[in-house]
Design an enzyme around this catalytic site. Structure first.
Site, PDB file in Angstrom:
ATOM      1  CG  HIS A   1      -0.323   0.375   2.199  1.00  0.00           C
ATOM      2  ND1 HIS A   1      -0.224   2.016   2.940  1.00  0.00           N
ATOM      3  CD2 HIS A   1       0.114   0.067   3.585  1.00  0.00           C
ATOM      4  CE1 HIS A   1      -0.023   1.944   4.115  1.00  0.00           C
ATOM      5  NE2 HIS A   1       0.374   0.848   4.381  1.00  0.00           N
ATOM      6  CB  CYS A   2       1.192   4.217  -2.100  1.00  0.00           C
ATOM      7  SG  CYS A   2      -0.190   4.032  -2.939  1.00  0.00           S
ATOM      8  CD  GLN A   3      -0.914   8.826   2.902  1.00  0.00           C
ATOM      9  OE1 GLN A   3       0.020   7.916   2.848  1.00  0.00           O
ATOM     10  NE2 GLN A   3      -1.055  10.549   3.290  1.00  0.00           N
TER      11      GLN A   3
ATOM     12  CE1 TYR B   1      -1.693   5.006   8.063  1.00  0.00           C
ATOM     13  CE2 TYR B   1      -1.955   7.322   7.125  1.00  0.00           C
ATOM     14  CZ  TYR B   1      -1.663   6.271   7.924  1.00  0.00           C
ATOM     15  OH  TYR B   1      -1.683   6.989   9.259  1.00  0.00           O
TER      16      TYR B   1
END
Length: 573
Positions: free
Chosen positions: A530-532, A558
């Site tokens: 996952h990223c932002q 996120y």
């Protein structure tokens, strides 16, 4: 010659006689459309209230002072409707019954007490909706008002005038559309507001992670939100809540929702459907070919399920009033082409709450889950226009897709600017039957101050294409804990600075740019990256997949997980 008054019957023509019960959106749309199509028709409108045509969606904003002139809410009067459309509009007249065999209605004048029997060739029921519950108050209790009519607004503004410059307090019952609009505008008028919501969170049509911005907006403006709570009684001490507290208040706004006003139709023997409204066909005709039902009182066909549903939206009410008028005019030879049936209802809606805009169309994820319907979910967090152009604001978008047909089942968007036009594009795509992947191919207007070259709607289409083609595989925020408990490793591919500012517990931080070199250090088994917001996570998942690892992307990244976790933590166990 004596000038006509609002109580003077006016029948200047000798054509077919149409009686309409109820004004405002649906009834007046039907009446004015009929007149435009047929100058010979005799059109009589009975309205129980004192105002036949007013901007009911503007009422909360008059309370809040955004709309400063009360007269701005009054769109037409019986006199203006008589002058322009030759309509016989009789306000403060309640229709008591329908004689289907004789084709008459009996109405009572609330001022004089006189009754009149009015014949009809066609009857249109635009009786609207009424509050599901009505709060009862004992002597000395604060003023209780709904927020549906001009009279309601007059009662509320009278209380506000009495409060004057002192700090007043209001209790709002219900955190749906009207409850939130009432809350915002009472805060704008300087009142302390306690928002009492029976459900687990405000604005229950929104899925939990999408409701985070609503909860934050209410908190930041000092609204005291009481969830899983109801008002039990009202007396001189104030509102007695089910959580055991007593709240002193100057005003109580009852916004707990409405139900179709079907008593008149039911008493006349017309069918009431499973959703609780009058049963109509695609042309708003009831089982009696001479009687139509329009607006909030009538059932609609749900665009997702095809089942009967209720949608209390002004746009549909206006459209369906017009549809009934077209059918009547066509049958009387005033239209050359047979009217098309009404389109199924999408339930497209939008609301502003302080600085937040919330829009939706179709079904939510929670509704799809409850119905056991297969679906695929897409989250994305684009900005409303190009990020390099000043003033870009982030929004949260969520789209539900049928995994087999690819058709859009619903969408929710929360943010500031640009929410309205994106929900309208998606609603148009749903109406046209476009699969979600086709959103990628829409040619939408672009300039840096208005959008990005890849519009947020296009981005939803790209994600839908990738999911349908198997290029991407995702896990939802509420599925993450179970996946990790089942042995998956969570990899945060954001920068170390982002990771330090806030991270999902148990995650490993390897920035996406270092992932090729760092992949060999990751444990065996499934990886969830996952990223932002999801975009870097997609790139990371593709890198890992081509290195022979099974990797899924946390949908929406996120930000989606954080919003969902925050709302879940606030909800009662």
């Amino acid at each position: 010659m004596t000038a006509p008054t609002d109580r003077t019957p006016h029948a200047p023509t000798t054509g077919p006689r149409i009686v309409i019960v109820g004004g405002v959106a649906a009834g007046m749309s039907a009446a004015t459309r009929l007149r435009r199509l047929d100058e010979t028709a005799q059109i009589v409108v009975f309205e129980r209230g004192r105002h036949v045509s007013f901007a009911n969606c503007g009422l909360p904003y008059y309370v809040g002072g955004v709309i400063t002139e009360r007269d701005a809410l009054l769109l037409q009067t019986p006199a203006s409707l008589r002058a322009r459309f030759a309509l016989d509009v009789r306000v403060e007249h309640e229709v008591l019954g329908i004689d289907r065999a004789a084709r008459t209605v009996t109405a009572r004048d609330a001022v004089t007490g006189a009754t009149v029997v009015e014949p009809y060739d066609h009857l249109i029921l635009a009786t609207g909706a009424a509050p599901r519950e009505r709060a009862t108050a004992s002597a000395g209790a604060p003023v209780v008002a709904t927020l549906r009519t001009v009279d309601d607004v007059d009662r509320i503004t009278a209380v506000l005038a009495e409060i004057g410059d002192r700090c007043g307090r209001a209790v709002v019952m219900g955190a749906g559309f009207i409850g939130l609009e009432a809350t915002e505008n009472l805060v704008r008028r300087g009142l302390d507001v306690i928002l009492v919501q029976h459900g687990a969170r405000p604005f229950m049509p929104l899925d939990p992670e999408m409701a985070a911005a609503v909860i934050e907006a209410l908190a930041s403006h000092g609204v005291d939100v009481r969830t899983a709570t109801t008002v039990d009684t009202l007396d001189a001490a104030g509102a007695h809540l089910s959580d055991g507290t007593v709240v002193a208040a100057d005003l109580v706004v009852d916004a707990r929702g409405v139900a179709p006003a079907t008593d008149l139709a039911r008493t006349a023997g017309l069918a009431i459907g499973t959703a609780g409204g009058v049963v109509v066909d695609g042309h708003q005709r009831t089982e009696d070919p001479r009687i139509f039902a329009v607006g909030d009182a009538a059932e609609k066909t749900d665009a997702v399920s095809g089942a009967a549903t209720l949608v209390t939206m002004a746009g549909l009410a206006n459209r369906h009033g017009r549809s009934a008028a077209d059918v009547i005019a066509w049958e009387n030879g005033r239209l050359d082409t047979a009217p098309r049936p009404a389109a199924p209802a999408l339930g497209t809606a939008i609301i502003g709450l302080f600085d937040v805009t919330v829009a939706m169309v179709g079904w939510s994820e929670q509704r799809l889950v409850a119905a056991g319907r297969a679906h695929r979910v897409i989250h994305t967090h684009p900005t409303d226009h190009a990020g390099y152009y000043p003033g870009a604001e982030r929004m949260a978008m969520k789209v539900m897709v049928d995994p087999l047909s690819g058709l859009i089942l619903g969408a929710q968007i929360v943010g500031g600017k640009g929410v309205d036009k994106r929900i309208d594009v998606i609603a148009t795509a749903m109406h046209a039957g476009l699969p979600a992947a086709e959103l990628a191919h829409l040619e939408l207007a672009y300039a840096p101050q208005y959008a990005s070259a890849k519009d947020p709607v296009n981005m939803v289409g790209y994600i839908a294409e990738n999911l349908a083609a198997g290029v991407s595989d995702t896990v939802q925020w509420h599925e993450l804990a179970a996946a990790v408990a089942g042995g998956a490793t969570l990899v945060d591919v954001r920068s170390p600075q982002e990771f330090a500012a806030g991270a999902i517990p148990g995650s490993i931080n390897i920035p996406v740019d270092a992932l090729r070199e760092g992949a060999s250090t990751l444990p065996e088994g499934e990886l969830i990256v996952h990223c932002q917001v999801g975009q870097r996570g997609h790139t990371a998942a593709r890198i890992l997949a081509q290195l022979g690892r099974r990797a899924r992307n946390l949908d929406g990244g996120y930000l989606t997980w954080k919003a969902g976790a925050a709302v879940t933590a606030l909800q009662p166990a």
